[in-house]
Scaffold this active site. Structure first.
Site, mmCIF file in Angstrom:
data_model
loop_
_atom_site.group_PDB
_atom_site.id
_atom_site.type_symbol
_atom_site.label_atom_id
_atom_site.label_comp_id
_atom_site.label_asym_id
_atom_site.label_seq_id
_atom_site.Cartn_x
_atom_site.Cartn_y
_atom_site.Cartn_z
ATOM 1 N N GLY A 198 0.868 -1.180 0.000
ATOM 2 C CA GLY A 198 0.000 0.000 0.000
ATOM 3 C C GLY A 198 0.895 1.218 0.000
ATOM 4 N N SER A 242 5.605 -5.589 -1.512
ATOM 5 C CA SER A 242 5.575 -4.165 -1.878
ATOM 6 C C SER A 242 6.008 -3.319 -0.669
ATOM 7 C CB SER A 242 4.176 -3.825 -2.406
ATOM 8 O OG SER A 242 4.147 -2.533 -2.924
ATOM 9 N N ALA A 243 5.175 -2.441 -0.156
ATOM 10 C CA ALA A 243 5.569 -1.661 1.031
ATOM 11 C C ALA A 243 6.016 -2.571 2.180
ATOM 12 C CB ALA A 243 4.413 -0.770 1.484
ATOM 13 N N HIS A 245 8.602 -3.068 -7.127
ATOM 14 C CA HIS A 245 8.021 -2.677 -8.432
ATOM 15 C C HIS A 245 9.094 -2.043 -9.326
ATOM 16 C CE1 HIS A 245 4.109 -3.248 -6.477
ATOM 17 N NE2 HIS A 245 4.476 -2.391 -5.548
ATOM 18 N N GLU A 267 8.652 -6.637 -10.941
ATOM 19 C CA GLU A 267 7.375 -7.305 -10.635
ATOM 20 C C GLU A 267 7.554 -8.812 -10.787
ATOM 21 O OE1 GLU A 267 5.480 -5.568 -9.272
ATOM 22 O OE2 GLU A 267 4.801 -3.758 -10.308
#
Lengths: 236, 236
Positions: free
Chosen positions: A91, A123-124, A160, A195
């Site tokens: 997020g 991700s985060a 990413h 990714e």
């Protein structure tokens, strides 16, 4: 410290054409070999959707296990202390780091992950396994108490990671942004995870998994390509 | 306070096919009507090029005036206090905000700009005219002492505002990133300045200049298009 850590650090929650966390199912089975593992889930990176919705999505990604989101409890730290595994979702990284400090979760998660309970972040949630917030792509929508993060590995993760300079985009490329970081922080290596790429940490050994590879940036050195399957323990 | 302020806040230092600051030459002539104005230039957003090179580039953009870069002085605050105008250049916003706090420049620049000496900023230098760092597009390569910035206007500026979702880019669109900010900060309006757009502040009046327009985000409201030439004093 951390010799027994077991970590899975994903660039993204999903790749094109796969369901939530499906592209990492083999590595999740490695991380969580026992069915029914009780996973404490940290949903605080969510901004544009609710924590409840986030939990429901993540339950689907860990269908062999029991997911408990820490937002349901008055004392999220105790949920971390009781958990058999920890999952930190993606997020907005600034929101996540703000809340991890605010709720006292940073130290609790760090201690438990270094003591050897399985940790997965995407991700985060992968970004915060690095020493500092500094290599996120996100907008700084909130000011965290500190940029200090979990420090489960030595390298900074850039999730990413993107090679292209998208047409019509007047700003810097991702590589240029990361080079700004390495100029100001020559002692900190950065691994840009494309990714689908992920890092698997088994005690003293870290391996680059997935099929898309990664790009390594360090000080004044030329950026370096890292192939899938490579041993990257030197970044621990 | 600030009733006599004269500000020029540019999305970018140059547009496709124009030289440095050339697209704003008419507005710069408005801001600095007297030839030979002594401009204190703040180069601290620069990361991938030297302050000396940056100064040389900016001298060309203000050829009718005298540009003095504050990095040449042991006491940059005194240069601000002696200047007839202030220019803050673009680059990395976190580096800029870090250094503005570190050198004690934040309060000095704010006081002088609100007292009415002309202020021009582009990209990161326009971003810091807002109350907080929070709407930059840059990577957080350094931790500033605080996200608090100059607060010369009430709105948050997002420079280099981009409508498109570039192909191959899996991350959020710019609009989605800004909506994350407005969800967490419903009281703060954000104006996304497209490349070539700029804000001109003449005392109590703010106008959107340039030909590309802007996009306004505020709380739960739908984003709103702002046409070139519009009076946007309500964002002061």
């Amino acid at each position: 410290m951390g010799a027994s850590r077991r970590l899975l650090l994903l660039s993204t929650s999903r790749t094109s054409g796969t369901s939530y966390l499906e592209h990492a199912s083999e590595q999740i089975d490695w991380l969580l070999p026992e069915k029914g593992t009780r996973i404490a889930f940290v949903p605080f990176a969510a901004v544009r959707f609710s924590y409840d919705d986030y939990e429901a999505m993540v339950v689907g990604g860990f269908s062999d296990h029991e997911v408990v989101s820490v937002h349901r409890f008055d004392d999220p730290v105790s949920v971390i202390l009781d958990a058999e595994a920890i999952a930190v979702g993606g997020g907005n990284t600034f929101k996540l780091v703000h809340d991890l400090h605010h709720f006292g979760l940073m130290d609790a998660i760090r201690a438990r992950a270094l003591s050897g309970i399985p940790f997965v972040g995407w991700s985060a949630g992968a970004n915060v396994s690095s020493p500092r917030l500094c290599t996120t792509n996100d907008m700084p929508i909130m000011e965290p108490a500190s940029f200090k993060t979990l420090g489960l590995i030595r390298a900074q993760i850039n999730p990413h990671y993107l090679d292209a300079h998208p047409e019509g985009h007047m700003g810097e490329t991702r590589e240029e942004r990361i080079l700004e970081f390495t100029i100001m922080n020559p002692q900190s290596p950065v691994i840009g995870l494309r990714e689908g790429a992920m890092l698997k940490v088994d005690g003293p050994v870290m391996t680059l998994e997935g099929r898309t590879g990664a790009r390594l940036f360090h000080g004044e050195s030329d950026p370096q390509e890292i192939d899938p399957g490579s041993d990257v323990s030197f970044l621990l």
